[in-house]
Design a protein around this motif. Structure first.
Motif, PDB file in Angstrom:
ATOM      1  N   ALA A 216      11.784  56.848  30.353  1.00  0.00           N
ATOM      2  CA  ALA A 216      11.498  55.497  29.841  1.00  0.00           C
ATOM      3  C   ALA A 216      12.708  54.594  30.038  1.00  0.00           C
ATOM      4  O   ALA A 216      12.590  53.447  30.492  1.00  0.00           O
ATOM      5  CB  ALA A 216      11.135  55.574  28.356  1.00  0.00           C
ATOM      6  N   GLY A 220      12.472  52.258  32.978  1.00  0.00           N
ATOM      7  CA  GLY A 220      12.113  51.029  32.265  1.00  0.00           C
ATOM      8  C   GLY A 220      13.284  50.070  32.093  1.00  0.00           C
ATOM      9  O   GLY A 220      13.068  48.859  31.959  1.00  0.00           O
ATOM     10  N   CYS A 221      14.472  50.599  32.084  1.00  0.00           N
ATOM     11  CA  CYS A 221      15.648  49.740  31.829  1.00  0.00           C
ATOM     12  C   CYS A 221      16.734  49.908  32.885  1.00  0.00           C
ATOM     13  O   CYS A 221      17.828  49.350  32.726  1.00  0.00           O
ATOM     14  CB  CYS A 221      16.229  50.027  30.455  1.00  0.00           C
ATOM     15  SG  CYS A 221      15.075  49.754  29.115  1.00  0.00           S
ATOM     16  N   ASN A 222      16.448  50.699  33.892  1.00  0.00           N
ATOM     17  CA  ASN A 222      17.402  50.893  34.988  1.00  0.00           C
ATOM     18  C   ASN A 222      18.715  51.545  34.559  1.00  0.00           C
ATOM     19  O   ASN A 222      19.765  51.266  35.141  1.00  0.00           O
ATOM     20  CB  ASN A 222      17.705  49.553  35.669  1.00  0.00           C
ATOM     21  CG  ASN A 222      17.382  49.626  37.148  1.00  0.00           C
ATOM     22  OD1 ASN A 222      16.943  50.670  37.634  1.00  0.00           O
ATOM     23  ND2 ASN A 222      17.605  48.562  37.866  1.00  0.00           N
TER      24      ASN A 222
END
Ligand code: CAA
Length: 281
Positions: A216, A220-222
């Motif tokens: 995630a 999702g946030c690199n």
């Protein structure tokens, strides 16, 4: 004072990384550790890392030349030949306080004493010396040869001159220097550790599997690593230690360590270094 030789105290993961980047920057390095086995391991780690960097043409001098600028030693008198000290010993208050007291007695009066502590008050460490104005935080990130940041921290008494020396050394090592207050966790761990702690709470609640929590945050946030993977990388024992300091010193229950994190530490599942953490290695 002109700095040619830097002493790095402690040849663990952070200490050997700091010694490596210091030697790459052209400093002579005295890497001190009481354990000769630790020094041997440090030498092998640095050699491996330098070889990788040399293959990628990322070194400004041959790896063998850089390695020869590092003196691996267990002899305390060797430390005296340096003009700047970076302490990177185990993150224990009593140990650091004693080290700084001894360094203060041993080193020339104008030598700046920096500490790589990730969570202990710089002001309190400095209070164990008679040169509090020459003590500052110099917090490197793991893995030191790759991570670009050094977080600089002034204790209550740190002079502008000493702090500017710390900045100059960090920048010569190729790092970007930021300044953070001498407050629990400084900047990086004040933000990073509550996130890692929250990932343990989430895991404990079966919000998602460990792998999915990490995915995630990666996809999702690199983030390069998910928070649980990063906890294993940093050491879950280290994460718990920092969370406990945040909780104790900020006095807010939002920082209380996750019981699951504590359970892993009780089990000796510290992460990569013990072969088992959230994941098995
Ligand atoms: N020396 C030389 N090269 C190294 C190295 C080292 N010590 N470690 C990694 N590398 C190189 C690898 O060879 C690789 O090079 P190529 O891309 O050219 O092949 C590159 O770095 C990437 O490494 P990997 O392929 O092994 O794996 P990766 O892509 O997952 O990267 C990582 C590894 C750099 C560690 C990356 O996952 C990352 O940035 N993770 C987050 C690390 C982080 O957040 N650190 C801060 C922790 S907090 C802290 O340190 C403070 C505290 O007080 C707790």
């Amino acid at each position: 004072m002109k700095i040619d030789t830097i002493c790095v105290l402690g040849a663990g993961n952070m200490g050997n990384g700091i010694a490596q980047v210091g030697a790459c920057a052209g400093y002579n390095i005295i890497l001190f550790d009481i354990a000769s086995l630790q020094l041997e391991k440090a030498k092998a780690t640095i050699q491996k890392s330098l070889t990788k960097l040399e293959e990628k043409k990322k070194l400004s001098a041959p790896a063998s030349q850089i390695l020869s600028a590092i003196k691996f030693t267990s002899t305390l008198t060797d430390v005296k030949t340096s003009q700047f000290v970076i302490e990177a010993a185990t993150e224990r208050r009593d140990l650091k306080f004693k080290l700084f007291k001894d360094l203060d007695e041993m080193m020339a009066k104008d030598v700046v004493l920096a500490t790589n502590t990730s969570s202990i008050s710089i002001t309190e460490i400095a209070s164990h010396t008679r040169r509090a104005e020459k003590v500052a935080g110099m917090h490197f990130m793991n893995p030191v040869p790759i991570m670009l940041l050094v977080e600089g921290i002034r204790g209550l008494a740190t002079s502008d001159e000493a702090f500017s020396t710390v900045r100059t050394v960090a920048e010569k090592m190729g790092k970007t220097f930021i300044e953070a207050k001498d407050a629990p966790g400084f900047a990086v761990n004040r933000i990073l550790m509550p996130m890692i702690n929250e990932a343990f709470f989430a895991l404990n609640e079966n919000l998602a599997s460990a792998k999915d929590i990490d995915q995630a945050m990666k996809l999702g946030c690199n983030f390069p690593m998910g928070p649980l993977e990063l906890a294993d990388f940093v050491g879950i024992d280290v994460c718990l230690f920092v969370c406990e300091i945040l909780h104790r010193d900020l006095g807010d229950s939002k920082y209380r360590p996750s019981p699951l994190m504590r359970k892993y530490v009780e089990a000796g599942w510290f992460g990569r270094k013990t072969g088992r953490g959230v994941y098995t290695y």
